[in-house]
Design an enzyme around this catalytic site. Structure first.
Site, PDB file in Angstrom:
ATOM      1  N   LYS A  96       0.825  -1.221   0.000  1.00  0.00           N
ATOM      2  CA  LYS A  96       0.000   0.000   0.000  1.00  0.00           C
ATOM      3  C   LYS A  96       0.856   1.266   0.000  1.00  0.00           C
ATOM      4  CE  LYS A  96      -2.096  -1.047   3.826  1.00  0.00           C
ATOM      5  NZ  LYS A  96      -1.373  -2.306   4.088  1.00  0.00           N
ATOM      6  N   ARG A 142      11.293  -6.189   4.624  1.00  0.00           N
ATOM      7  CA  ARG A 142      11.125  -4.723   4.608  1.00  0.00           C
ATOM      8  C   ARG A 142      12.116  -4.040   5.552  1.00  0.00           C
ATOM      9  NH1 ARG A 142       5.296  -2.091   5.231  1.00  0.00           N
ATOM     10  NH2 ARG A 142       5.241  -3.251   7.189  1.00  0.00           N
ATOM     11  N   ARG A 195      -0.366  -8.877  13.564  1.00  0.00           N
ATOM     12  CA  ARG A 195      -0.927  -7.850  12.674  1.00  0.00           C
ATOM     13  C   ARG A 195      -1.842  -8.480  11.626  1.00  0.00           C
ATOM     14  NH1 ARG A 195       3.817  -4.969  10.230  1.00  0.00           N
ATOM     15  NH2 ARG A 195       2.326  -3.416   9.570  1.00  0.00           N
ATOM     16  N   ARG A 236      11.389  -2.287  11.080  1.00  0.00           N
ATOM     17  CA  ARG A 236      10.358  -1.769  11.973  1.00  0.00           C
ATOM     18  C   ARG A 236      10.104  -2.763  13.098  1.00  0.00           C
ATOM     19  NH1 ARG A 236       5.417   0.056   8.072  1.00  0.00           N
ATOM     20  NH2 ARG A 236       4.236  -0.885   9.771  1.00  0.00           N
ATOM     21  N   ARG A 247      -9.372   1.380   8.859  1.00  0.00           N
ATOM     22  CA  ARG A 247      -8.953   0.018   9.177  1.00  0.00           C
ATOM     23  C   ARG A 247     -10.018  -0.709   9.990  1.00  0.00           C
ATOM     24  NH1 ARG A 247      -2.982   0.888   9.017  1.00  0.00           N
ATOM     25  NH2 ARG A 247      -1.950  -1.133   9.094  1.00  0.00           N
TER      26      ARG A 247
END
Ligand code: ADP
Ligand code: AMP
Length: 215
Positions: A13, A127, A171, A160, A88
């Site tokens: 996203k 990531r 998550r 992160r 969300r």
């Protein structure tokens, strides 16, 4: 144009919203980025949300909606926006409709970036993010410079806290429980368009552009 990008954590996203916003000439509004900036700056909001964000849970609706409401009221959002990571929850989606309704506006499209869970897990694991400028990398598909240097600002990229493997699972579960209900919510309103998020970044970007401006 007023666009929402939906999709699992790691679907792409942020990567795509930045490009789409640039093409459409509207701001990219990402609640995750806003929370990370607040945490890095140590603002009252940042201090309040840090534990929740790092545990992979959701920030309460009231605080999140207030933050977005303030952002969307800024003049640069008048021609439109690409929302990434908001709404969300169904409560957030209803609040967004009310907020836009007060300005006699509505969402043009909700684009669901469709990516299988196995692909998303590989994207989250690889990531890396620049703590200074927020640029996003992937160790396999879009690596940073030598020694993990950010190609944009030179700072050393980091993983992160919520991309660690134990938090990734949490998550994904949170998404399934609280965010997936937005798919039937927006489909019922005739606003949802599914777009495959698999393949190269440029291919996905072209599909999203077509879906955003298509009839
Ligand atoms: P989200 O904002 O949905 O959580 P990101 O845009 O941060 O997802 O992307 C997650 C990771 O996947 C990042 O490391 C990014 O560089 C990488 N990525 C994004 N799109 C692609 C793609 N089409 N192919 C391979 N890797 C991608
Ligand atoms: P993201 O960068 O979109 O993956 O968001 C990172 C984290 O910020 C999420 O896991 C949540 O903890 C928090 N967050 C971002 N957007 C929202 C939202 N709309 N509602 C609640 N929490 C959010």
């Amino acid at each position: 144009m007023r666009i929402v990008l939906l999709g699992l954590p790691g679907a792409g996203k942020g990567t795509q919203a930045a490009r789409l916003a640039e093409v459409l000439g509207v701001p990219h509004v990402a609640t995750g980025d806003m929370f990370r900036e607040a945490m890095a700056a140590g603002t009252p909001v940042g201090l309040q949300v840090k534990a929740v964000v790092e545990a992979g849970a959701y920030v309460p609706d009231g605080l999140t909606i207030a933050l977005v409401e303030e952002r969307l009221r800024q003049p640069d959002c008048a021609p439109g926006f690409v929302l990434d990571g908001f709404p969300r929850t169904v409560g957030q989606a209803e609040a967004l409709d009310r907020l836009l309704g007060r300005a006699a506006a509505r969402l043009d499209r909700v684009l669901l970036l469709d990516v299988p869970e196995a692909v998303v897990l590989a994207r989250l694991t690889g990531r890396r993010t620049c703590p200074a400028c927020g640029a996003t990398y992937h160790m396999a598909s879009a690596p940073p410079g030598p020694g993990g240097a950010c190609l944009r600002c030179g700072a050393t990229v980091v993983q992160r806290a919520d991309d660690r493997e134990d938090v990734q699972r949490r998550r994904l579960e949170t998404y399934r429980t609280l965010t997936e209900p937005l798919v039937p919510f927006y489909a019922a309103a005739g606003r949802l368009v599914r777009v495959s998020g698999e393949g190269a970044v440029d291919e996905v970007a072209a599909r999203l552009r077509a879906a955003a401006v298509g009839a």
